[in-house]
Design an enzyme around this catalytic site. Structure first.
Site, mmCIF file in Angstrom:
data_model
loop_
_atom_site.group_PDB
_atom_site.id
_atom_site.type_symbol
_atom_site.label_atom_id
_atom_site.label_comp_id
_atom_site.label_asym_id
_atom_site.label_seq_id
_atom_site.Cartn_x
_atom_site.Cartn_y
_atom_site.Cartn_z
ATOM 1 N N CYS A 43 10.571 -8.212 -4.002
ATOM 2 C CA CYS A 43 9.271 -7.955 -4.602
ATOM 3 C C CYS A 43 9.061 -6.554 -5.164
ATOM 4 C CB CYS A 43 8.167 -8.292 -3.604
ATOM 5 S SG CYS A 43 8.393 -7.538 -1.990
ATOM 6 N N LYS A 97 -1.701 -7.707 -4.418
ATOM 7 C CA LYS A 97 -0.608 -6.937 -3.816
ATOM 8 C C LYS A 97 -0.178 -5.758 -4.678
ATOM 9 C CE LYS A 97 4.114 -7.727 -2.082
ATOM 10 N NZ LYS A 97 5.041 -8.767 -1.616
ATOM 11 N N HIS A 99 2.193 -2.725 -3.142
ATOM 12 C CA HIS A 99 3.548 -2.576 -2.596
ATOM 13 C C HIS A 99 4.415 -1.622 -3.394
ATOM 14 C CE1 HIS A 99 6.900 -4.734 -0.124
ATOM 15 N NE2 HIS A 99 6.457 -3.613 0.448
#
Length: 432
Positions: A43, A97, A99
């Site tokens: 990711c 998200k 991240h």
């Protein structure tokens, strides 16, 4: 952007045990790419490629797969898709998200987003919005608490952003990055809430409790993906009701290939692997006036292509000191072709390397080398290394030349995430 959604996890890409009518409908209104790729097999690395338009290996933090070192992140001074569009007058928001690094040095508001509502880390419990003893739900730089299933909450916040934009005569960018169907595998039902309570009960302070090695079922996974599909439907309906549908480009993709319950047919491999199943993803673009409804394209395209594509469409130009590695894919969206190019991937686990040019792909895994025709042999079963030695040598040399210009990965031991945590397919807790 979905999280850990495999190539065939939508029914329009081949899923057979459930349907995704909303995303099938989105594909019917635009173009469905059959050779769409994520920048990485995990990711954070893909998100670096998406937001910068460049290979993630140009950034030190981009070498962490996924990002686990709290001292690293996306440098605020690096131009990004939202920062470049903001300079052109766009209102920008990230919902979901991030991240790409934590406070105080890194964050969405430091990298071009006017608004942020979501989680900063790699994933959260869908009900408590926690990771171990850390509550990871933010409104800007302030922690917040809100009751609800996370996929629903992200849709609701996105709808609020659209309603606010409808009152303005100003262009906008909304990056909606779901965590679904990333673990922990929790559907929006009594069983999902019970699983959330179980994980909370066994959690210890400072322990990442959502890795969920023994959790999940095919039915739970189906519930999570169909919930994602339904919530995209809520957003698209509101977009239409607000009269903005004809003037909005909608993209749907995933950050990497699928995990334990995913369907990656007709490919082998999965998340953390540079086999096609780890990097080939759903890739749908609805672009009114450009992409013909119901069209498909077999042109290879990559996450990092969206920055130059959107920037060119908005009348902008990249920063001269940060030239994108991606390209403008609008010719493909209009039904044409793109100039031939070679795409590259690296991944530290099993010392993986890959390069694709045309139909051919060079792959190195665990010291073994291959040449595949991924058009005729998508399962990557027939090694053509000896049959086509010149093609093999050319692609291997191209990879080596490209790799020489990238930052080199640190020792695997320095990574904040072990392979077991990185891909919970191992089915057992990390070694002590």
């Amino acid at each position: 952007m979905a999280d850990d959604l495999g190539y065939a996890d939508l029914s329009c890409y081949g899923r057979r045990d459930y349907t995704t009518p909303v995303l099938d409908g989105l594909a019917a209104q635009g173009m469905r790419f059959t050779h769409g790729y994520a920048n990485s097999a995990v990711c954070s690395a893909t998100r670096f490629g998406l937001i910068t338009g460049r290979y993630q290996y140009r950034l030190r933090a981009g070498l962490e797969e996924p990002l686990g070192n709290p001292a690293l992140g996306l440098p605020p001074e690096h131009p990004t898709l939202p920062s470049l569009l903001r300079e052109l007058g766009y209102r920008t928001a990230l919902v979901g998200k991030w991240h790409l690094g934590g406070l105080p040095n890194f964050g969405p508001l430091k990298s071009g987003y006017d608004e942020f509502w979501g989680n900063r880390g790699g994933g959260v419990d869908y009900f408590t919005h926690e990771v171990g003893d850390n509550h990871d739900l933010w409104d800007g730089d302030v922690r917040v608490e809100q009751v609800g299933y996370y996929t629903d909450l992200l849709a609701e916040r996105s709808i609020r952003f659209l309603e606010e934009r409808a009152r303005e005569q100003k262009p906008w960018l909304l990056s909606l990055h779901f965590t679904a169907p990333h673990w922990p595998w929790q559907g929006n039902d009594a069983a999902g809430r019970a699983e959330s309570a179980r994980l909370d009960k066994v959690s210890e302070p400072g322990v990442l409790n959502i890795t969920h090695y023994d959790g999940g079922t095919l039915q739970t996974y189906a519930d999570m993906v169909t919930s994602l599909d339904a919530n995209v439907g809520r957003i698209l309906r509101r977009l239409s009701e607000l009269g903005m549908e004809r003037d909005t480009v909608v993209v749907f993709t995933s950050d990497n290939g699928g995990e334990r319950f995913s369907d990656t047919w007709p490919f082998s491999g999965m998340k953390t692997e540079l086999l096609e199943g780890g990097i080939r993803v759903p890739f749908i673009v609805k672009w009114p006036g450009l992409a013909a409804p119901g069209s498909t394209s077999d042109v290879p395209a990559l996450s990092m292509d969206f920055l130059p594509t959107f920037l060119a469409a908005a009348g902008g130009a990249p920063h001269p000191d940060y030239r994108p590695d991606g390209i403008d894919i609008r010719p493909a969206l209009s039904g044409g072709r793109l100039p031939e190019r070679t795409l590259f991937w690296r991944f530290h686990n099993k010392d993986q390397k890959a390069a694709r040019r045309g139909a051919y792909k060079y792959l190195s895994m665990g010291g073994n080398e291959f040449l595949f025709n991924v058009v005729e042999d998508p399962l990557e079963r027939g090694n053509l290394k000896n049959r086509l030695p010149d093609t093999f040598a050319e692609l291997k040399a191209a990879f080596d030349a490209w790799n020489a210009g990238m930052l080199q990965a640190p020792d695997v031991s320095s990574f904040g995430w072990t392979p077991q945590i990185l891909a919970d397919r191992y089915g057992q807790p990390p070694a002590p």
